[in-house]
Design a protein around this motif. Sequence first.
Motif, PDB file in Angstrom:
ATOM      1  N   HIS A  82     -19.948 -24.398  28.601  1.00 58.41           N
ATOM      2  CA  HIS A  82     -19.429 -25.422  27.705  1.00 58.41           C
ATOM      3  C   HIS A  82     -20.224 -25.533  26.407  1.00 58.41           C
ATOM      4  O   HIS A  82     -19.978 -26.441  25.610  1.00 58.41           O
ATOM      5  CB  HIS A  82     -19.439 -26.770  28.419  1.00 58.41           C
ATOM      6  CG  HIS A  82     -18.769 -26.741  29.764  1.00 58.41           C
ATOM      7  ND1 HIS A  82     -17.402 -26.600  29.913  1.00 58.41           N
ATOM      8  CD2 HIS A  82     -19.283 -26.789  31.030  1.00 58.41           C
ATOM      9  CE1 HIS A  82     -17.102 -26.586  31.204  1.00 58.41           C
ATOM     10  NE2 HIS A  82     -18.221 -26.689  31.899  1.00 58.41           N
ATOM     11  N   THR A  84     -20.201 -23.457  23.915  1.00 61.90           N
ATOM     12  CA  THR A  84     -19.474 -22.926  22.762  1.00 61.90           C
ATOM     13  C   THR A  84     -17.977 -22.965  23.052  1.00 61.90           C
ATOM     14  O   THR A  84     -17.554 -22.897  24.204  1.00 61.90           O
ATOM     15  CB  THR A  84     -19.910 -21.476  22.456  1.00 61.90           C
ATOM     16  OG1 THR A  84     -19.088 -20.947  21.405  1.00 61.90           O
ATOM     17  CG2 THR A  84     -19.765 -20.588  23.676  1.00 61.90           C
ATOM     18  N   ASP A  85     -17.181 -23.057  21.992  1.00 58.30           N
ATOM     19  CA  ASP A  85     -15.727 -23.060  22.151  1.00 58.30           C
ATOM     20  C   ASP A  85     -15.181 -21.660  22.378  1.00 58.30           C
ATOM     21  O   ASP A  85     -14.054 -21.505  22.854  1.00 58.30           O
ATOM     22  CB  ASP A  85     -15.058 -23.667  20.913  1.00 58.30           C
ATOM     23  CG  ASP A  85     -15.311 -25.166  20.791  1.00 58.30           C
ATOM     24  OD1 ASP A  85     -15.522 -25.805  21.842  1.00 58.30           O
ATOM     25  OD2 ASP A  85     -15.303 -25.672  19.654  1.00 58.30           O
ATOM     26  N   ASP A  86     -15.969 -20.642  22.031  1.00 57.36           N
ATOM     27  CA  ASP A  86     -15.520 -19.262  22.176  1.00 57.36           C
ATOM     28  C   ASP A  86     -15.608 -18.846  23.645  1.00 57.36           C
ATOM     29  O   ASP A  86     -16.701 -18.820  24.227  1.00 57.36           O
ATOM     30  CB  ASP A  86     -16.376 -18.338  21.309  1.00 57.36           C
ATOM     31  CG  ASP A  86     -15.941 -16.889  21.414  1.00 57.36           C
ATOM     32  OD1 ASP A  86     -14.870 -16.551  20.884  1.00 57.36           O
ATOM     33  OD2 ASP A  86     -16.669 -16.104  22.057  1.00 57.36           O
ATOM     34  N   LEU A  87     -14.486 -18.504  24.253  1.00 57.55           N
ATOM     35  CA  LEU A  87     -14.444 -18.194  25.680  1.00 57.55           C
ATOM     36  C   LEU A  87     -15.275 -16.968  26.023  1.00 57.55           C
ATOM     37  O   LEU A  87     -16.009 -16.962  27.019  1.00 57.55           O
ATOM     38  CB  LEU A  87     -12.996 -17.984  26.132  1.00 57.55           C
ATOM     39  CG  LEU A  87     -12.801 -17.633  27.617  1.00 57.55           C
ATOM     40  CD1 LEU A  87     -13.340 -18.741  28.509  1.00 57.55           C
ATOM     41  CD2 LEU A  87     -11.328 -17.350  27.908  1.00 57.55           C
ATOM     42  N   SER A  89     -17.900 -15.696  24.526  1.00 55.31           N
ATOM     43  CA  SER A  89     -19.328 -16.015  24.452  1.00 55.31           C
ATOM     44  C   SER A  89     -19.747 -16.921  25.606  1.00 55.31           C
ATOM     45  O   SER A  89     -20.823 -16.743  26.187  1.00 55.31           O
ATOM     46  CB  SER A  89     -19.643 -16.707  23.122  1.00 55.31           C
ATOM     47  OG  SER A  89     -19.410 -15.833  22.037  1.00 55.31           O
ATOM     48  N   ALA A  90     -18.898 -17.877  25.949  1.00 60.22           N
ATOM     49  CA  ALA A  90     -19.224 -18.808  27.031  1.00 60.22           C
ATOM     50  C   ALA A  90     -19.359 -18.072  28.363  1.00 60.22           C
ATOM     51  O   ALA A  90     -20.313 -18.307  29.119  1.00 60.22           O
ATOM     52  CB  ALA A  90     -18.147 -19.890  27.125  1.00 60.22           C
ATOM     53  N   ARG A 145     -12.334 -23.990  32.469  1.00 67.62           N
ATOM     54  CA  ARG A 145     -12.862 -23.425  31.212  1.00 67.62           C
ATOM     55  C   ARG A 145     -11.878 -22.475  30.572  1.00 67.62           C
ATOM     56  O   ARG A 145     -11.685 -22.495  29.346  1.00 67.62           O
ATOM     57  CB  ARG A 145     -14.189 -22.706  31.495  1.00 67.62           C
ATOM     58  CG  ARG A 145     -14.843 -22.135  30.224  1.00 67.62           C
ATOM     59  CD  ARG A 145     -15.166 -23.271  29.265  1.00 67.62           C
ATOM     60  NE  ARG A 145     -15.646 -22.790  27.974  1.00 67.62           N
ATOM     61  CZ  ARG A 145     -14.864 -22.446  26.961  1.00 67.62           C
ATOM     62  NH1 ARG A 145     -13.531 -22.520  27.085  1.00 67.62           N
ATOM     63  NH2 ARG A 145     -15.365 -22.041  25.812  1.00 67.62           N
ATOM     64  N   LYS A 148      -8.801 -24.267  29.117  1.00 67.95           N
ATOM     65  CA  LYS A 148      -9.127 -24.959  27.870  1.00 67.95           C
ATOM     66  C   LYS A 148      -8.955 -24.034  26.672  1.00 67.95           C
ATOM     67  O   LYS A 148      -8.480 -24.461  25.607  1.00 67.95           O
ATOM     68  CB  LYS A 148     -10.565 -25.478  27.924  1.00 67.95           C
ATOM     69  CG  LYS A 148     -11.029 -26.171  26.658  1.00 67.95           C
ATOM     70  CD  LYS A 148     -12.479 -26.612  26.771  1.00 67.95           C
ATOM     71  CE  LYS A 148     -12.973 -27.240  25.473  1.00 67.95           C
ATOM     72  NZ  LYS A 148     -14.408 -27.639  25.550  1.00 67.95           N
ATOM     73  N   SER A 149      -9.328 -22.754  26.839  1.00 69.50           N
ATOM     74  CA  SER A 149      -9.252 -21.803  25.728  1.00 69.50           C
ATOM     75  C   SER A 149      -7.909 -21.085  25.664  1.00 69.50           C
ATOM     76  O   SER A 149      -7.634 -20.401  24.671  1.00 69.50           O
ATOM     77  CB  SER A 149     -10.367 -20.755  25.862  1.00 69.50           C
ATOM     78  OG  SER A 149     -11.628 -21.341  25.648  1.00 69.50           O
ATOM     79  N   THR A 197     -10.730 -12.243  27.875  1.00 65.96           N
ATOM     80  CA  THR A 197     -10.189 -12.750  26.615  1.00 65.96           C
ATOM     81  C   THR A 197      -9.165 -11.778  26.033  1.00 65.96           C
ATOM     82  O   THR A 197      -8.154 -12.212  25.469  1.00 65.96           O
ATOM     83  CB  THR A 197     -11.314 -13.006  25.601  1.00 65.96           C
ATOM     84  OG1 THR A 197     -12.119 -11.834  25.456  1.00 65.96           O
ATOM     85  CG2 THR A 197     -12.204 -14.140  26.077  1.00 65.96           C
TER      86      THR A 197
END
Length: 213
Positions: A82, A84-87, A89-90, A145, A148-149, A197
């Motif tokens: 949580h 970062t918003d970038d999936l 990277s998360a 998670r 969300k993205s 992704t």
Amino acid sequence: MPNLKPKRGRPVTIDTQTAMQAVVELFRSKGFAAVSLDDLSDATGLSRPSLYRAFGNKHSMYISAMDAFGTDVMETAVPALHATDDLESALTDFYAAMLSIYYRDSRVAPGCLVFGTAPSSADDAEIKSRLEFGIEQLDELMRARISKSAPNSSASQIDTAVNLASNTLVAFSARAKSGARKRDLVVIGAQTARSITSLLKLDHSKDLVRRVR
């Protein structure tokens, strides 16, 4: 008349948190069945009576160790999902954080207490229940998670991504204990994150083409 009753010594103070850390390390290195009470006593520096008073019997100690390991994961690795918003990277950061837990250092890998040792003792109802809960919790964590993205993805697309994300982490424990290098698994984690992704983006592209047609 003087009191001739012997004075009781001070009760031994036990650092239960440090002792439980030792219990966790022992169980995740050897598994439930292979650990003896003498092993637990040696690892914690506590006598058998002190162990029983602090943690109960061996079975209770293993259950407590599973819970303690889960708490460690929730506190030290899950926040990376949580941060970062970038999936991509998360997920990459989450896998790296989990591998830092699985490995004592870059070479020694006791792996995951829950996914690495519990399956061999899953004939025990309570251990099996804890294992099932751990898998369900991991799936729910990944689903929340990823969803969300990818709010526009279908249920089947999310299911595929969740399965890939969760199963990669479960497999890491076996790979780590089998001798895989930490840095290699970190790369695999990054590759998995990119695949997830990319899969979602590819599916979105197909959906867009179908809508245009």
